[in-house]
Design a protein around this motif. Structure first.
Motif, PDB file in Angstrom:
ATOM      1  N   ILE A 191      -4.031   5.737 -12.304  1.00 62.08           N
ATOM      2  CA  ILE A 191      -4.285   6.433 -11.035  1.00 62.08           C
ATOM      3  C   ILE A 191      -5.621   6.000 -10.452  1.00 62.08           C
ATOM      4  O   ILE A 191      -5.744   5.708  -9.256  1.00 62.08           O
ATOM      5  CB  ILE A 191      -4.234   7.968 -11.242  1.00 62.08           C
ATOM      6  CG1 ILE A 191      -2.792   8.419 -11.472  1.00 62.08           C
ATOM      7  CG2 ILE A 191      -4.828   8.687 -10.044  1.00 62.08           C
ATOM      8  CD1 ILE A 191      -2.658   9.877 -11.841  1.00 62.08           C
ATOM      9  N   LYS A 192      -6.638   5.929 -11.302  1.00 63.07           N
ATOM     10  CA  LYS A 192      -7.954   5.494 -10.815  1.00 63.07           C
ATOM     11  C   LYS A 192      -7.907   4.059 -10.301  1.00 63.07           C
ATOM     12  O   LYS A 192      -8.474   3.733  -9.253  1.00 63.07           O
ATOM     13  CB  LYS A 192      -8.991   5.622 -11.929  1.00 63.07           C
ATOM     14  CG  LYS A 192      -9.318   7.058 -12.309  1.00 63.07           C
ATOM     15  CD  LYS A 192     -10.358   7.096 -13.419  1.00 63.07           C
ATOM     16  CE  LYS A 192     -10.683   8.534 -13.808  1.00 63.07           C
ATOM     17  NZ  LYS A 192     -11.689   8.599 -14.902  1.00 63.07           N
ATOM     18  N   VAL A 238       0.838  -1.201   0.000  1.00 63.24           N
ATOM     19  CA  VAL A 238       0.000   0.000   0.000  1.00 63.24           C
ATOM     20  C   VAL A 238       0.873   1.251   0.000  1.00 63.24           C
ATOM     21  O   VAL A 238       0.581   2.235  -0.691  1.00 63.24           O
ATOM     22  CB  VAL A 238      -0.947  -0.013   1.221  1.00 63.24           C
ATOM     23  CG1 VAL A 238      -1.599   1.347   1.406  1.00 63.24           C
ATOM     24  CG2 VAL A 238      -2.026  -1.065   1.041  1.00 63.24           C
ATOM     25  N   LYS A 239       1.977   1.224   0.763  1.00 63.54           N
ATOM     26  CA  LYS A 239       2.910   2.350   0.757  1.00 63.54           C
ATOM     27  C   LYS A 239       3.493   2.560  -0.638  1.00 63.54           C
ATOM     28  O   LYS A 239       3.625   3.697  -1.111  1.00 63.54           O
ATOM     29  CB  LYS A 239       4.031   2.112   1.770  1.00 63.54           C
ATOM     30  CG  LYS A 239       3.596   2.199   3.224  1.00 63.54           C
ATOM     31  CD  LYS A 239       4.767   1.939   4.156  1.00 63.54           C
ATOM     32  CE  LYS A 239       4.324   1.982   5.614  1.00 63.54           C
ATOM     33  NZ  LYS A 239       5.444   1.679   6.543  1.00 63.54           N
ATOM     34  N   GLN A 240       3.847   1.455  -1.303  1.00 61.64           N
ATOM     35  CA  GLN A 240       4.382   1.564  -2.658  1.00 61.64           C
ATOM     36  C   GLN A 240       3.359   2.174  -3.610  1.00 61.64           C
ATOM     37  O   GLN A 240       3.696   3.023  -4.445  1.00 61.64           O
ATOM     38  CB  GLN A 240       4.798   0.184  -3.159  1.00 61.64           C
ATOM     39  CG  GLN A 240       5.977  -0.427  -2.408  1.00 61.64           C
ATOM     40  CD  GLN A 240       6.316  -1.821  -2.919  1.00 61.64           C
ATOM     41  OE1 GLN A 240       5.897  -2.201  -4.011  1.00 61.64           O
ATOM     42  NE2 GLN A 240       7.061  -2.583  -2.142  1.00 61.64           N
ATOM     43  N   GLN A 242       3.532   5.574  -5.769  1.00 64.98           N
ATOM     44  CA  GLN A 242       3.278   5.587  -7.206  1.00 64.98           C
ATOM     45  C   GLN A 242       2.242   6.650  -7.593  1.00 64.98           C
ATOM     46  O   GLN A 242       2.377   7.318  -8.619  1.00 64.98           O
ATOM     47  CB  GLN A 242       2.798   4.211  -7.667  1.00 64.98           C
ATOM     48  CG  GLN A 242       3.883   3.151  -7.722  1.00 64.98           C
ATOM     49  CD  GLN A 242       3.350   1.823  -8.222  1.00 64.98           C
ATOM     50  OE1 GLN A 242       2.151   1.562  -8.168  1.00 64.98           O
ATOM     51  NE2 GLN A 242       4.247   0.967  -8.707  1.00 64.98           N
ATOM     52  N   LEU A 243       1.225   6.801  -6.769  1.00 67.13           N
ATOM     53  CA  LEU A 243       0.200   7.824  -7.043  1.00 67.13           C
ATOM     54  C   LEU A 243       0.803   9.219  -7.046  1.00 67.13           C
ATOM     55  O   LEU A 243       0.475  10.052  -7.906  1.00 67.13           O
ATOM     56  CB  LEU A 243      -0.914   7.731  -5.997  1.00 67.13           C
ATOM     57  CG  LEU A 243      -1.873   6.543  -6.110  1.00 67.13           C
ATOM     58  CD1 LEU A 243      -2.810   6.494  -4.906  1.00 67.13           C
ATOM     59  CD2 LEU A 243      -2.690   6.640  -7.396  1.00 67.13           C
ATOM     60  N   ILE A 244       1.697   9.477  -6.097  1.00 67.17           N
ATOM     61  CA  ILE A 244       2.329  10.802  -6.033  1.00 67.17           C
ATOM     62  C   ILE A 244       3.151  11.055  -7.296  1.00 67.17           C
ATOM     63  O   ILE A 244       3.076  12.124  -7.918  1.00 67.17           O
ATOM     64  CB  ILE A 244       3.207  10.904  -4.778  1.00 67.17           C
ATOM     65  CG1 ILE A 244       2.331  10.850  -3.517  1.00 67.17           C
ATOM     66  CG2 ILE A 244       4.028  12.181  -4.796  1.00 67.17           C
ATOM     67  CD1 ILE A 244       3.115  10.791  -2.225  1.00 67.17           C
ATOM     68  N   ARG A 245       3.937  10.062  -7.712  1.00 69.15           N
ATOM     69  CA  ARG A 245       4.762  10.229  -8.908  1.00 69.15           C
ATOM     70  C   ARG A 245       3.901  10.386 -10.161  1.00 69.15           C
ATOM     71  O   ARG A 245       4.185  11.227 -11.034  1.00 69.15           O
ATOM     72  CB  ARG A 245       5.685   9.025  -9.058  1.00 69.15           C
ATOM     73  CG  ARG A 245       6.786   8.948  -8.015  1.00 69.15           C
ATOM     74  CD  ARG A 245       7.607   7.693  -8.206  1.00 69.15           C
ATOM     75  NE  ARG A 245       8.184   7.625  -9.553  1.00 69.15           N
ATOM     76  CZ  ARG A 245       8.661   6.508 -10.090  1.00 69.15           C
ATOM     77  NH1 ARG A 245       8.596   5.355  -9.425  1.00 69.15           N
ATOM     78  NH2 ARG A 245       9.180   6.526 -11.312  1.00 69.15           N
ATOM     79  N   VAL A 252       5.018   0.003 -14.810  1.00 66.09           N
ATOM     80  CA  VAL A 252       5.338   0.063 -16.236  1.00 66.09           C
ATOM     81  C   VAL A 252       5.002   1.435 -16.809  1.00 66.09           C
ATOM     82  O   VAL A 252       5.779   2.027 -17.572  1.00 66.09           O
ATOM     83  CB  VAL A 252       4.588  -1.055 -16.991  1.00 66.09           C
ATOM     84  CG1 VAL A 252       4.777  -0.905 -18.490  1.00 66.09           C
ATOM     85  CG2 VAL A 252       5.050  -2.432 -16.525  1.00 66.09           C
ATOM     86  N   SER A 253       3.838   1.963 -16.420  1.00 67.09           N
ATOM     87  CA  SER A 253       3.424   3.279 -16.923  1.00 67.09           C
ATOM     88  C   SER A 253       4.362   4.375 -16.436  1.00 67.09           C
ATOM     89  O   SER A 253       4.684   5.316 -17.176  1.00 67.09           O
ATOM     90  CB  SER A 253       1.985   3.574 -16.486  1.00 67.09           C
ATOM     91  OG  SER A 253       1.094   2.599 -16.982  1.00 67.09           O
ATOM     92  N   LEU A 254       4.810   4.269 -15.182  1.00 66.37           N
ATOM     93  CA  LEU A 254       5.741   5.277 -14.663  1.00 66.37           C
ATOM     94  C   LEU A 254       7.086   5.198 -15.370  1.00 66.37           C
ATOM     95  O   LEU A 254       7.760   6.232 -15.567  1.00 66.37           O
ATOM     96  CB  LEU A 254       5.919   5.071 -13.151  1.00 66.37           C
ATOM     97  CG  LEU A 254       4.710   5.413 -12.281  1.00 66.37           C
ATOM     98  CD1 LEU A 254       4.976   5.038 -10.826  1.00 66.37           C
ATOM     99  CD2 LEU A 254       4.372   6.900 -12.372  1.00 66.37           C
ATOM    100  N   ALA A 255       7.502   3.992 -15.715  1.00 66.29           N
ATOM    101  CA  ALA A 255       8.759   3.857 -16.464  1.00 66.29           C
ATOM    102  C   ALA A 255       8.651   4.549 -17.820  1.00 66.29           C
ATOM    103  O   ALA A 255       9.600   5.212 -18.276  1.00 66.29           O
ATOM    104  CB  ALA A 255       9.102   2.377 -16.631  1.00 66.29           C
TER     105      ALA A 255
END
Length: 602
Positions: free
Chosen positions: A199-200, A166-168, A172-175, A228-231
């Protein structure tokens, strides 16, 4: 003659032919009105007759083949079928009733036994089957319990893993939101759509994980998909300095929101601490009404001749809270080795005097002596005292209450006594306090527990509540002197009278109204009134912090003679700290009729 007979024969033949052909014509007309549905129904009826005939033939064959069968077949559960039924019931209910399920299985088997007339081998086999089912169920229950015990550490490990994921996901949401902010306004590229969708999905997964201790496979998949999307986004927006600036701004905004929430929480907690619960108000009204039904002689407490005996143990509490007074008195008497030597004085206002008096009339204190007084009955008390206290301009009405400052008038309230122990109304007594009366006061007026240890939550330095930038305070008092706590104090009233400390208190009070020397309340005034007149008690006598510090060691709390719920989170309020409430609530009669009527419960 021949002609006549011929015509006669023709007429007879005509009538005969009419009687034959007329019904045929009528039937043919009716047959035309028949529909195909009618013909189908007719055919189906014929078929059913045929099938019933076949069934009768089959039954006859079965009866011939089973000549030894005297009744219907018995329905007996197989082992695996019954255990599956039991386990299904266990899972749905969340708990198991071994005897109840076994009885239900017995009833099913017994019902089947009653349907047969065979009293020989079949009955014995059924009994064996029944015992086998019950033994199998008990073994399954034991295995389930052992499985639960073995699964507990696994569950805690699963919970930790879920929290980590959950922390991860929150990171990820913040990034992802930071990357979205880099996209130009109105741009609707494939990557922007993908990030918004991720995000949703992750927000939904975080919400589900907060409700369920186990993170589902789909949530783990969403975690990987977001990675993957953040990468992809990191390749499109490779500017690290811009990302750092954006994250710094987002962190600042989050800190501002947290700060605002904390301020709001603090305000609401303070507000809740100042209000009177509805149940206590109801209790006060009911007791007051009952008190005025009593005759004057019924309002008297026994053993009033002990009130002025200086050789007894005298305790005093100033309060307008019925339930709080009841707990202080009850816990003190219950912990005393010699309750017949205890004289308990309760000082309240005229509004709450009837209710508090009625409570202790309905709930006698046994061998101990009760004395209840109203501040309005003190002729020597200044009439303008309440207005003087209100000039302190405090938002908390407790600090400007006369009951909070009456502790500085103890020698005037009890002129015949030599010593007295002062209690705040938010304390609970757990040990016999007779040893306090033999404490060496070393010629001092006040004996109290010190609060000058920086490592303790009860740490209260002088400069916390006093303005030492004022030359008057800086010249007369040492800011580093050890402080002490109100809540449980032993006072030598003879020494107090000789030093005339009440007059000194009034002078300080008037001085504090002219310029801001200290914060409102009785504690800073007590520090300077009893300056150099306080002897330290051992920590075991008085443990503080149960109204604001949830990290106190339970060992220290349980071994303390007096525990003090100082702070706003009182044990009679819903905001009270749950882990400490039991020490207070065990002295409350929740089954009392008045408490039941006012919906006061644990």
């Amino acid at each position: 003659m021949k002609k006549y007979r011929r015509w006669q024969r023709i007429l007879i033949l005509s009538l005969l032919s009419f009687s034959v052909f007329a019904p045929i014509l009528l039937v043919s007309e009716r047959l035309k009105t028949l529909t195909s549905i009618g013909r189908k129904e007719f055919i189906e009826e014929l078929a059913s007759i045929k099938y019933r005939t076949d069934d009768l033939r089959l039954n006859a064959i079965e009866q011939e083949a089973a000549e030894e069968l005297k009744g219907p077949k018995l329905i007996v559960f197989k082992e695996k079928d019954f255990s599956s039924v039991v386990s299904h019931s266990y899972n749905e209910n969340g708990d198991s009733d071994q005897s109840g399920d076994a009885r239900d299985a017995s009833k099913l088997l017994e019902a089947n036994v009653t349907e047969t007339n065979d009293k020989g081998k079949e009955k014995d086999s059924l009994q064996i089957q029944q015992n086998k089912i019950q033994m199998n169920y008990r073994e399954k229950e034991q295995s389930n319990q052992e499985t639960v015990r073995h699964d507990q550490p696994l569950q805690s490990q699963t919970r930790r893993e879920t929290d980590e994921k959950v922390k991860q996901m929150r990171d990820q949401l913040i990034r992802a939101k930071a990357y979205l902010s880099f996209s130009p306004p109105g741009r609707n590229s494939h990557l922007v759509k993908e990030l918004r969708m991720r995000i949703k999905e992750v927000e939904r997964a975080v919400g589900e994980a907060s409700k369920d201790s186990d993170l589902s496979r789909s949530a783990s998949q969403k975690l990987r998909s977001m990675g993957v999307s953040l990468a992809k986004a990191s390749h499109v927006f490779p500017d690290c300095s811009a990302m750092a600036t954006k994250l710094r701004a987002m962190a600042y905004n989050a800190e501002e929101q947290v700060r605002a929430q904390k301020n709001q929480e603090s305000y609401l907690v303070q507000l809740a601490g100042r209000t009177t619960p509805k149940g206590l108000h109801c209790l006060s009204m009911r007791l007051t009404a009952e008190y005025f039904y009593l005759q004057s002689e019924e309002r008297q407490f026994p053993n009033q001749q002990k009130l002025h005996d200086p050789d007894l143990y005298h305790y005093v509490v100033f309060s307008d809270n019925i339930l709080a007074c009841a707990v202080v008195v009850k816990s003190t008497i219950a912990s005393a080795k010699e309750p017949e030597k205890i004289v308990f004085h309760v000082v309240t206002d005229s509004l709450n005097l009837p209710a508090i008096s009625m409570w202790f009339l309905l709930n006698p204190t046994g061998k101990a002596t009760m004395h209840i007084q109203s501040v309005d009955n003190f002729d020597w008390f200044p009439t303008k005292y309440n207005s003087i206290l209100k000039e302190q301009k405090s938002n908390d009405p407790r600090y400007t209450s006369a009951l909070n400052h009456l502790r500085f008038y103890l020698p005037d309230i009890f002129p015949a006594l030599n010593k007295i122990v002062l209690f705040d109304h938010d304390v609970v007594v757990q040990r016999d306090l007779s040893g306090l009366w033999s404490v060496d006061m070393k010629g001092k007026v006040n004996a109290a527990v010190e609060t000058c240890q920086g490592s303790e939550s009860s740490f209260r330095p002088m400069h916390m509540l006093m303005n030492f930038s004022d030359p008057y305070l800086a010249k007369r008092f040492n800011a580093n002197v050890c402080t002490w706590a109100f809540g449980m104090n032993m006072f030598d009233l003879r020494k107090w009278r000789r030093l005339n400390l009440t007059t000194l208190y009034r002078n300080y009070l008037q001085l504090g109204l002219k310029r801001p020397l200290w914060k409102a309340g009785s504690l800073p005034l007590g520090w300077i009134t009893f300056y150099n007149q306080t002897v330290a008690l051992e920590k075991r006598w008085h443990v503080l912090g149960l109204g604001y510090d949830s990290g106190l060691g339970l060992g220290d709390v349980e071994h303390a003679a007096v525990i003090h719920y100082d702070g706003v989170m009182k044990p009679w309020l819903e905001i009270g700290i749950a882990k400490y409430k039991g020490y207070w609530s065990k002295h409350v009669q929740y089954d009392h009729p008045y408490l039941q009527r006012c919906n006061i419960h644990e």
